[in-house]
Design a protein around this motif. Structure first.
Motif, PDB file in Angstrom:
ATOM      1  N   TYR A   1     -10.447 -62.990 111.414  1.00 34.66           N
ATOM      2  CA  TYR A   1     -10.310 -61.535 111.390  1.00 34.66           C
ATOM      3  C   TYR A   1     -10.320 -60.957 112.804  1.00 34.66           C
ATOM      4  N   ALA A   2     -11.285 -61.384 113.603  1.00 38.35           N
ATOM      5  CA  ALA A   2     -11.387 -60.865 114.972  1.00 38.35           C
ATOM      6  C   ALA A   2     -10.176 -61.270 115.801  1.00 38.35           C
ATOM      7  N   ALA A   3      -9.750 -62.527 115.646  1.00 43.03           N
ATOM      8  CA  ALA A   3      -8.584 -63.000 116.395  1.00 43.03           C
ATOM      9  C   ALA A   3      -7.337 -62.241 115.976  1.00 43.03           C
ATOM     10  N   PHE A   4      -7.240 -61.978 114.681  1.00 39.18           N
ATOM     11  CA  PHE A   4      -6.076 -61.249 114.175  1.00 39.18           C
ATOM     12  C   PHE A   4      -6.037 -59.839 114.762  1.00 39.18           C
ATOM     13  N   ALA A   5      -7.180 -59.179 114.791  1.00 36.61           N
ATOM     14  CA  ALA A   5      -7.229 -57.818 115.309  1.00 36.61           C
ATOM     15  C   ALA A   5      -6.808 -57.765 116.776  1.00 36.61           C
ATOM     16  N   ASP A   6      -7.264 -58.741 117.561  1.00 33.91           N
ATOM     17  CA  ASP A   6      -6.918 -58.773 118.976  1.00 33.91           C
ATOM     18  C   ASP A   6      -5.420 -58.955 119.180  1.00 33.91           C
ATOM     19  N   ARG A   7      -4.853 -59.941 118.495  1.00 29.20           N
ATOM     20  CA  ARG A   7      -3.439 -60.234 118.696  1.00 29.20           C
ATOM     21  C   ARG A   7      -2.539 -59.210 118.022  1.00 29.20           C
ATOM     22  N   GLN A   8      -3.002 -58.621 116.913  1.00 31.07           N
ATOM     23  CA  GLN A   8      -2.182 -57.629 116.228  1.00 31.07           C
ATOM     24  C   GLN A   8      -1.904 -56.436 117.134  1.00 31.07           C
ATOM     25  N   ALA A   9      -2.877 -56.068 117.942  1.00 31.02           N
ATOM     26  CA  ALA A   9      -2.671 -54.962 118.875  1.00 31.02           C
ATOM     27  C   ALA A   9      -1.545 -55.279 119.855  1.00 31.02           C
ATOM     28  N   GLU A  10      -1.478 -56.544 120.299  1.00 24.64           N
ATOM     29  CA  GLU A  10      -0.411 -56.950 121.212  1.00 24.64           C
ATOM     30  C   GLU A  10       0.947 -56.884 120.518  1.00 24.64           C
ATOM     31  N   LEU A  11       1.013 -57.382 119.285  1.00 16.77           N
ATOM     32  CA  LEU A  11       2.270 -57.359 118.541  1.00 16.77           C
ATOM     33  C   LEU A  11       2.712 -55.925 118.257  1.00 16.77           C
ATOM     34  N   ASP A  12       1.753 -55.060 117.943  1.00 19.10           N
ATOM     35  CA  ASP A  12       2.089 -53.663 117.669  1.00 19.10           C
ATOM     36  C   ASP A  12       2.701 -53.001 118.893  1.00 19.10           C
ATOM     37  N   GLN A  13       2.203 -53.359 120.065  1.00 18.72           N
ATOM     38  CA  GLN A  13       2.736 -52.777 121.291  1.00 18.72           C
ATOM     39  C   GLN A  13       4.182 -53.208 121.506  1.00 18.72           C
ATOM     40  N   VAL A  14       4.455 -54.495 121.265  1.00 19.13           N
ATOM     41  CA  VAL A  14       5.826 -54.984 121.401  1.00 19.13           C
ATOM     42  C   VAL A  14       6.726 -54.329 120.364  1.00 19.13           C
ATOM     43  N   ALA A  15       6.239 -54.202 119.134  1.00 18.21           N
ATOM     44  CA  ALA A  15       7.025 -53.582 118.068  1.00 18.21           C
ATOM     45  C   ALA A  15       7.352 -52.132 118.421  1.00 18.21           C
ATOM     46  N   SER A  16       6.404 -51.436 119.030  1.00 20.84           N
ATOM     47  CA  SER A  16       6.640 -50.045 119.427  1.00 20.84           C
ATOM     48  C   SER A  16       7.767 -49.949 120.443  1.00 20.84           C
ATOM     49  N   ASP A  17       7.823 -50.917 121.340  1.00 16.45           N
ATOM     50  CA  ASP A  17       8.895 -50.930 122.335  1.00 16.45           C
ATOM     51  C   ASP A  17      10.251 -51.139 121.669  1.00 16.45           C
ATOM     52  N   LEU A  18      10.297 -52.015 120.671  1.00 17.43           N
ATOM     53  CA  LEU A  18      11.559 -52.257 119.962  1.00 17.43           C
ATOM     54  C   LEU A  18      12.009 -51.002 119.223  1.00 17.43           C
ATOM     55  N   LYS A  19      11.057 -50.288 118.621  1.00 16.53           N
ATOM     56  CA  LYS A  19      11.399 -49.051 117.922  1.00 16.53           C
ATOM     57  C   LYS A  19      11.918 -48.003 118.894  1.00 16.53           C
ATOM     58  N   ARG A  20      11.296 -47.944 120.064  1.00 19.89           N
ATOM     59  CA  ARG A  20      11.752 -46.983 121.077  1.00 19.89           C
ATOM     60  C   ARG A  20      13.193 -47.253 121.477  1.00 19.89           C
ATOM     61  N   ARG A  21      13.524 -48.527 121.633  1.00 17.28           N
ATOM     62  CA  ARG A  21      14.895 -48.882 121.989  1.00 17.28           C
ATOM     63  C   ARG A  21      15.870 -48.417 120.909  1.00 17.28           C
ATOM     64  N   ALA A  22      15.460 -48.567 119.644  1.00 16.66           N
ATOM     65  CA  ALA A  22      16.330 -48.162 118.544  1.00 16.66           C
ATOM     66  C   ALA A  22      16.514 -46.649 118.514  1.00 16.66           C
ATOM     67  N   ARG A  23      15.420 -45.930 118.733  1.00 17.65           N
ATOM     68  CA  ARG A  23      15.517 -44.460 118.710  1.00 17.65           C
ATOM     69  C   ARG A  23      16.372 -43.953 119.862  1.00 17.65           C
ATOM     70  N   THR A  24      16.325 -44.660 120.987  1.00 21.29           N
ATOM     71  CA  THR A  24      17.140 -44.259 122.131  1.00 21.29           C
ATOM     72  C   THR A  24      18.623 -44.429 121.819  1.00 21.29           C
ATOM     73  N   ALA A  25      18.946 -45.480 121.074  1.00 22.22           N
ATOM     74  CA  ALA A  25      20.342 -45.762 120.761  1.00 22.22           C
ATOM     75  C   ALA A  25      20.874 -44.906 119.617  1.00 22.22           C
ATOM     76  N   TRP A  26      20.026 -44.676 118.609  1.00 22.20           N
ATOM     77  CA  TRP A  26      20.461 -43.911 117.437  1.00 22.20           C
ATOM     78  C   TRP A  26      19.366 -42.956 116.996  1.00 22.20           C
ATOM     79  N   ARG A  27      19.742 -41.806 116.514  1.00 19.78           N
ATOM     80  CA  ARG A  27      18.768 -40.848 116.026  1.00 19.78           C
ATOM     81  C   ARG A  27      18.353 -41.202 114.599  1.00 19.78           C
ATOM     82  N   ARG A  28      17.069 -41.220 114.381  1.00 17.16           N
ATOM     83  CA  ARG A  28      16.470 -41.446 113.070  1.00 17.16           C
ATOM     84  C   ARG A  28      17.140 -42.585 112.306  1.00 17.16           C
TER      85      ARG A  28
END
Length: 337
Positions: free
Chosen positions: A255-282
């Motif tokens: 559980y603790a390991a998952f929480a630590d690494r999940q935060a890292e994955l969420d940050q990367v996922a946020s960057d991917l979403k930002r790229r998509a929003r930049t290219a296309w609206r909604r």
């Protein structure tokens, strides 16, 4: 991906069939891999282009869609591995409660059953299944009618067993499917008491990490892919490595390991979403999930050897974790998350 001086293209090895169910999702899947691979019988080569010429043809022309011909890659060794795995299910009684009455059987090519790899062994396996009411005699000489659950299981297993076969063609195969229940079948297999991965299975729910390109023209989708491929591939690789690491951690500490690494994955996922929003609206979102397990190569279990062969051949994983079986699962959502 590289091993020594050998460079491998990372392919999404789509299963359970050689025809995808949701055509345009393949464009989104290509964001995370160097291409898509299909296991296809010789007599059905070219069928994806005939059925989906607007996507399959240009992808083939651009080297993004690859065929692994079952008549060639399901060889003697693969047939033996498949038979070993299925006999494990049979002897464990896993098929005893499957409903036979009124169940429509689905055909699977004899090549994917291993008839061109080891005909005698494939026939023995067929007779075992037929004696239990799970298979019927071929009606066309090139395919076998099977109980749908058995057919799905064979294709799930082949997605793992054939990973080493891709190496000879320069491909690192990552099983991927858009059918969630198929991945559940894999986790059930990995959790068998006789499997070396029992107690090590890790599954990630579908998480929106990219853009659904289904409504985007192919040329625009491929241009977006060209600009953002490295970032998406890095995310997919991180998920795979994360799952492998978690599999090795005792369950109370995960559980603790998952929480630590999940935060890292969420940050990367946020960057991917930002790229998509930049290219296309909604844009609508594309979700990626994962299920798999890793275990010690010296576990002594034959199933571990056959399912982990791909990772061992690639030199993936650090001691004591050096074998794994896994699958990505993907889907699209109507709105962007």
């Amino acid at each position: 991906m590289a091993k020594g001086n050998q460079e491998y293209q990372e392919l999404a090895f789509y299963y359970p069939g050689h025809l995808w169910r949701h055509t345009d999702w393949i464009k989104s899947l290509l964001l995370f891999f160097d291409g898509v691979g299909l296991l296809i019988p010789e007599y059905k080569k070219g069928e994806p282009e005939r059925i989906d010429p607007f996507l399959a043809e240009p992808l083939r022309e651009q080297g993004l869609l690859h065929y692994l011909v079952a008549d060639e890659v399901v060889d003697q060794a693969a047939t033996a591995q498949l038979a070993t795995a299925l006999m494990t299910f049979i002897t464990s009684g896993a098929f005893d409660d499957l409903s036979r009455d009124g169940t429509a059987f689905h055909e699977i090519s004899m090549s994917r059953m291993g008839y061109y790899g080891d005909g005698e062994l494939a026939e023995t396996l067929f007779e075992e299944l037929k004696s239990r009411g799970l298979a019927k005699e071929s009606e066309d000489g090139v395919s076998i009618p099977l109980h749908p659950s058995i057919r799905y299981l064979i294709l799930v297993l082949l997605a793992q067993i054939l990973r080493p076969q891709g190496l000879s063609k320069g491909f690192a195969l990552s099983p991927a499917t858009d059918q969630t229940h198929i991945v559940r079948g894999l986790t059930e297999f990995l959790n068998l008491p006789t499997a070396p991965s029992a107690g090590h299975v890790i599954a990630f729910d579908l998480q929106s990490v990219g853009v659904d390109l289904s409504s985007i023209p192919l040329d625009e989708a491929l241009d977006f892919r060209k600009q953002n491929l490295a970032a998406h591939k890095a995310y997919a690789k991180s998920v795979r490595e994360f799952a492998s690491q978690l599999s090795a951690i005792p369950e109370p500490d995960r559980y603790a390991a998952f929480a630590d690494r999940q935060a890292e994955l969420d940050q990367v996922a946020s960057d991917l979403k930002r790229r998509a929003r930049t290219a296309w609206r909604r844009p609508a979102s594309f979700a990626l999930g994962f299920a798999g397990a890793a275990w010690s190569a010296d576990s002594g279990d034959v199933l571990g050897v056959l399912l982990g062969a791909g990772s061992l051949a690639l030199g993936m994983g650090a001691d004591p974790i050096s074998a794994n079986a896994y699958s990505y699962v993907f889907a699209a959502h109507a709105r962007y998350a």
